[in-house]
Design a protein around this motif. Sequence first.
Motif, short mmCIF file in Angstrom:
data_model
loop_
_atom_site.label_atom_id
_atom_site.label_comp_id
_atom_site.label_asym_id
_atom_site.label_seq_id
_atom_site.Cartn_x
_atom_site.Cartn_y
_atom_site.Cartn_z
N VAL A 55 0.88 -1.17 0.00
CA VAL A 55 0.00 0.00 0.00
C VAL A 55 0.92 1.21 0.00
O VAL A 55 1.68 1.42 0.94
CB VAL A 55 -0.92 0.01 1.24
CG1 VAL A 55 -1.79 1.26 1.24
CG2 VAL A 55 -1.77 -1.25 1.27
N VAL A 82 -1.17 -1.26 -4.46
CA VAL A 82 -2.20 -0.23 -4.60
C VAL A 82 -1.64 1.10 -4.11
O VAL A 82 -0.77 1.14 -3.25
CB VAL A 82 -3.50 -0.57 -3.82
CG1 VAL A 82 -4.11 -1.85 -4.33
CG2 VAL A 82 -3.27 -0.63 -2.34
N LEU A 84 -2.69 4.57 -2.29
CA LEU A 84 -3.69 5.20 -1.43
C LEU A 84 -3.24 6.64 -1.25
O LEU A 84 -2.21 6.90 -0.62
CB LEU A 84 -3.75 4.45 -0.09
CG LEU A 84 -4.84 4.84 0.89
CD1 LEU A 84 -6.23 4.62 0.28
CD2 LEU A 84 -4.69 4.04 2.17
N PHE A 105 -6.71 4.39 -4.81
CA PHE A 105 -7.82 4.79 -3.96
C PHE A 105 -7.55 6.15 -3.33
O PHE A 105 -6.42 6.47 -2.97
CB PHE A 105 -8.03 3.76 -2.83
CG PHE A 105 -8.38 2.39 -3.33
CD1 PHE A 105 -9.68 2.07 -3.68
CD2 PHE A 105 -7.40 1.42 -3.45
CE1 PHE A 105 -9.99 0.80 -4.14
CE2 PHE A 105 -7.70 0.15 -3.91
CZ PHE A 105 -9.00 -0.16 -4.25
N LYS A 107 -7.79 8.52 -0.23
CA LYS A 107 -7.85 8.37 1.23
C LYS A 107 -9.09 9.02 1.82
O LYS A 107 -9.58 8.58 2.86
CB LYS A 107 -6.62 9.00 1.89
CG LYS A 107 -5.34 8.29 1.67
CD LYS A 107 -4.20 9.07 2.33
CE LYS A 107 -2.86 8.49 1.98
NZ LYS A 107 -1.76 9.30 2.51
N PHE A 114 -11.19 0.63 -0.60
CA PHE A 114 -9.83 0.15 -0.33
C PHE A 114 -9.88 -1.07 0.59
O PHE A 114 -9.24 -2.09 0.32
CB PHE A 114 -8.99 1.27 0.29
CG PHE A 114 -7.71 0.79 0.91
CD1 PHE A 114 -6.66 0.34 0.13
CD2 PHE A 114 -7.57 0.79 2.29
CE1 PHE A 114 -5.48 -0.12 0.70
CE2 PHE A 114 -6.39 0.34 2.88
CZ PHE A 114 -5.34 -0.12 2.08
N TYR A 117 -11.11 -4.05 -1.18
CA TYR A 117 -10.05 -4.57 -2.04
C TYR A 117 -9.10 -5.45 -1.21
O TYR A 117 -8.71 -6.53 -1.64
CB TYR A 117 -9.28 -3.42 -2.69
CG TYR A 117 -8.22 -3.89 -3.64
CD1 TYR A 117 -8.49 -4.03 -5.02
CD2 TYR A 117 -6.94 -4.22 -3.21
CE1 TYR A 117 -7.51 -4.48 -5.89
CE2 TYR A 117 -5.96 -4.68 -4.08
CZ TYR A 117 -6.26 -4.80 -5.40
OH TYR A 117 -5.29 -5.26 -6.28
N CYS A 118 -8.73 -4.97 -0.02
CA CYS A 118 -7.83 -5.73 0.84
C CYS A 118 -8.45 -7.09 1.21
O CYS A 118 -7.75 -8.11 1.21
CB CYS A 118 -7.52 -4.94 2.11
SG CYS A 118 -6.51 -3.47 1.83
#
Length: 124
Positions: A55, A82, A84, A105, A107, A114, A117-118
């Motif tokens: 991330v 990804v 963020l 994504f 924040k 997000f 997705y995780c």
Amino acid sequence: MALTVFLVEDNPRIRESLIPALADLGSASVMATAESENEAIAWLGKHKGQWDLAVVDFFLKQGTGLGVVAWCAGREPSQRVVVLTNYPAPSTRSACLDAGADAVFDKSTELEAFFDYCLQAAPD
């Protein structure tokens, strides 16, 4: 199986809130953090194949997330990267995806997406 996360974020307050938030998912744990592009790349170089999800913030203490994302181009097929960011302009999103990010994504407005997705990225 738990999702092993490498977090590249230079803002301590954001790091301190993301780490427990990811742990609360029940399927994610942050194994390490970095604040700069060089620090992130050094860690990634020493831990190839040992993480599931990187991330990455776009703006870092030194360098940018783009350099980190580009470095990850040779990652294992199961590993995801990804971005963020607080700067989700179309040009930022495009640059991140072109550099090899799997997703980008915001924040401020896309944290739920997000975290979803995780959850989806967790290994079986």
